[in-house]
Motif scaffolding. Sequence first.
Motif, PDB file in Angstrom:
ATOM      1  N   UNK A   1      52.801 -23.420 -23.923  1.00 42.91           N
ATOM      2  CA  UNK A   1      52.645 -22.111 -24.198  1.00 42.91           C
ATOM      3  C   UNK A   1      53.658 -21.973 -25.866  1.00 42.91           C
ATOM      4  N   UNK A   2      53.796 -22.919 -26.516  1.00 43.44           N
ATOM      5  CA  UNK A   2      54.781 -23.293 -27.736  1.00 43.44           C
ATOM      6  C   UNK A   2      53.149 -23.924 -28.688  1.00 43.44           C
ATOM      7  N   UNK A   3      52.158 -24.566 -27.984  1.00 43.96           N
ATOM      8  CA  UNK A   3      50.528 -25.287 -29.003  1.00 43.96           C
ATOM      9  C   UNK A   3      49.857 -23.526 -28.856  1.00 43.96           C
ATOM     10  N   UNK A   4      50.208 -22.592 -28.511  1.00 52.03           N
ATOM     11  CA  UNK A   4      49.240 -21.785 -28.453  1.00 52.03           C
ATOM     12  C   UNK A   4      49.981 -20.907 -29.656  1.00 52.03           C
ATOM     13  N   UNK A   5      51.211 -20.713 -29.881  1.00 46.21           N
ATOM     14  CA  UNK A   5      52.602 -19.817 -30.253  1.00 46.21           C
ATOM     15  C   UNK A   5      52.066 -21.196 -32.578  1.00 46.21           C
TER      16      UNK A   5
ATOM     17  N   UNK B   1      48.644 -12.856 -23.042  1.00 43.75           N
ATOM     18  CA  UNK B   1      48.862 -11.024 -23.185  1.00 43.75           C
ATOM     19  C   UNK B   1      47.746 -10.932 -22.348  1.00 43.75           C
ATOM     20  N   UNK B   2      46.677 -10.877 -23.340  1.00 41.15           N
ATOM     21  CA  UNK B   2      45.495 -10.292 -22.680  1.00 41.15           C
ATOM     22  C   UNK B   2      45.280 -10.469 -21.274  1.00 41.15           C
ATOM     23  N   UNK B   3      46.045 -12.174 -20.444  1.00 42.26           N
ATOM     24  CA  UNK B   3      44.738 -12.957 -19.594  1.00 42.26           C
ATOM     25  C   UNK B   3      46.236 -12.341 -18.332  1.00 42.26           C
ATOM     26  N   UNK B   4      47.373 -11.972 -19.153  1.00 46.17           N
ATOM     27  CA  UNK B   4      48.203 -11.684 -18.129  1.00 46.17           C
ATOM     28  C   UNK B   4      48.117  -9.880 -17.942  1.00 46.17           C
ATOM     29  N   UNK B   5      47.603  -9.221 -18.724  1.00 45.15           N
ATOM     30  CA  UNK B   5      47.542  -8.119 -18.404  1.00 45.15           C
ATOM     31  C   UNK B   5      46.281  -7.499 -17.746  1.00 45.15           C
ATOM     32  N   UNK B   6      45.008  -8.787 -18.317  1.00 42.88           N
ATOM     33  CA  UNK B   6      43.988  -8.677 -17.199  1.00 42.88           C
ATOM     34  C   UNK B   6      44.563  -8.783 -15.603  1.00 42.88           C
ATOM     35  N   UNK B   7      44.633  -9.516 -15.332  1.00 47.18           N
ATOM     36  CA  UNK B   7      44.900 -10.319 -14.287  1.00 47.18           C
ATOM     37  C   UNK B   7      46.472  -9.298 -13.937  1.00 47.18           C
ATOM     38  N   UNK B   8      47.211  -8.870 -14.582  1.00 44.15           N
ATOM     39  CA  UNK B   8      47.920  -7.911 -14.100  1.00 44.15           C
ATOM     40  C   UNK B   8      47.632  -6.586 -13.479  1.00 44.15           C
ATOM     41  N   UNK B   9      46.386  -6.378 -13.578  1.00 46.94           N
ATOM     42  CA  UNK B   9      45.304  -5.216 -13.616  1.00 46.94           C
ATOM     43  C   UNK B   9      45.085  -5.068 -11.963  1.00 46.94           C
TER      44      UNK B   9
ATOM     45  N   UNK C   1      50.353 -21.916  -7.110  1.00 48.88           N
ATOM     46  CA  UNK C   1      51.052 -23.117  -7.693  1.00 48.88           C
ATOM     47  C   UNK C   1      51.037 -24.455  -7.613  1.00 48.88           C
ATOM     48  N   UNK C   2      51.290 -24.615  -6.079  1.00 51.53           N
ATOM     49  CA  UNK C   2      50.913 -25.671  -5.419  1.00 51.53           C
ATOM     50  C   UNK C   2      49.314 -26.616  -5.209  1.00 51.53           C
ATOM     51  N   UNK C   3      48.537 -25.838  -5.161  1.00 54.99           N
ATOM     52  CA  UNK C   3      47.588 -26.347  -5.001  1.00 54.99           C
ATOM     53  C   UNK C   3      46.430 -25.892  -6.016  1.00 54.99           C
ATOM     54  N   UNK C   4      46.010 -24.703  -6.475  1.00 57.94           N
ATOM     55  CA  UNK C   4      44.451 -24.849  -6.813  1.00 57.94           C
ATOM     56  C   UNK C   4      44.876 -24.837  -8.232  1.00 57.94           C
ATOM     57  N   UNK C   5      46.057 -24.596  -8.348  1.00 52.83           N
ATOM     58  CA  UNK C   5      46.777 -24.940 -10.296  1.00 52.83           C
ATOM     59  C   UNK C   5      46.473 -26.269 -10.824  1.00 52.83           C
TER      60      UNK C   5
ATOM     61  N   UNK D   1      46.101 -20.091 -17.884  1.00 55.12           N
ATOM     62  CA  UNK D   1      45.407 -19.539 -16.947  1.00 55.12           C
ATOM     63  C   UNK D   1      46.726 -19.512 -15.811  1.00 55.12           C
ATOM     64  N   UNK D   2      47.511 -20.399 -15.489  1.00 61.51           N
ATOM     65  CA  UNK D   2      48.340 -20.239 -14.532  1.00 61.51           C
ATOM     66  C   UNK D   2      49.734 -19.215 -14.680  1.00 61.51           C
ATOM     67  N   UNK D   3      49.765 -19.209 -16.394  1.00 63.67           N
ATOM     68  CA  UNK D   3      50.888 -17.918 -16.489  1.00 63.67           C
ATOM     69  C   UNK D   3      50.043 -16.147 -16.110  1.00 63.67           C
ATOM     70  N   UNK D   4      48.850 -16.209 -16.146  1.00 64.86           N
ATOM     71  CA  UNK D   4      47.675 -15.011 -15.945  1.00 64.86           C
ATOM     72  C   UNK D   4      47.778 -15.096 -13.933  1.00 64.86           C
ATOM     73  N   UNK D   5      47.508 -15.839 -13.805  1.00 66.09           N
ATOM     74  CA  UNK D   5      48.189 -15.842 -12.002  1.00 66.09           C
ATOM     75  C   UNK D   5      48.743 -15.394 -11.343  1.00 66.09           C
ATOM     76  N   UNK D   6      49.851 -15.837 -12.013  1.00 64.10           N
ATOM     77  CA  UNK D   6      51.715 -16.681 -11.399  1.00 64.10           C
ATOM     78  C   UNK D   6      51.489 -14.979 -11.873  1.00 64.10           C
ATOM     79  N   UNK D   7      52.385 -14.840 -13.091  1.00 69.52           N
ATOM     80  CA  UNK D   7      52.852 -14.253 -14.146  1.00 69.52           C
ATOM     81  C   UNK D   7      52.268 -12.712 -13.543  1.00 69.52           C
TER      82      UNK D   7
END
Length: 136
Positions: free
Chosen positions: A1-5, A14-22, A61-65, A74-80
């Motif tokens: 996450x720090x690298x992205x910032x 945020x866009x991925x979390x929002x799309x996955x949240x939808x 979180x323990x398998x697929x990702x 992508x982990x954040x988008x799927x999990x959160x």
Amino acid sequence: MDKLRKKGGIGVVYLLVGAAGFLGASLRYSIGIFLFHESAVFPFATLTVNLLGSFLLAWLMTGLLVRFSLPAHLKTALGTGFVGSFTTFSTLSVETVTLFLDGKTALAVLYVAASIFGGLWMSRLGFRVTKGEEAE
């Protein structure tokens, strides 16, 4: 996450979390419509999505990702995003209080117990499926 910032790419997360949240919220709503009946005495729809979500989060979180080494965003988008919007603690809380207020104390206690212990068992099952083990 720090690298992205540092790279200015935090907006993508945020866009991925929002799309996955939808998608998660839409699926949760669809299951709710399918399982909801006005005459129902017990909140099966919420219990179902919360139990499925407990399994899914542990499995993801323990398998697929981990197995496929997906990037953190992508982990954040799927999990959160997806699982976080699919499951619903607030609805569980309101439904439990409603059951108590309606004098259905035994159902309220059963609902909370099924949610907590069922959720823990489903999470355990998700971990075990990841490792290729059968549930006991």
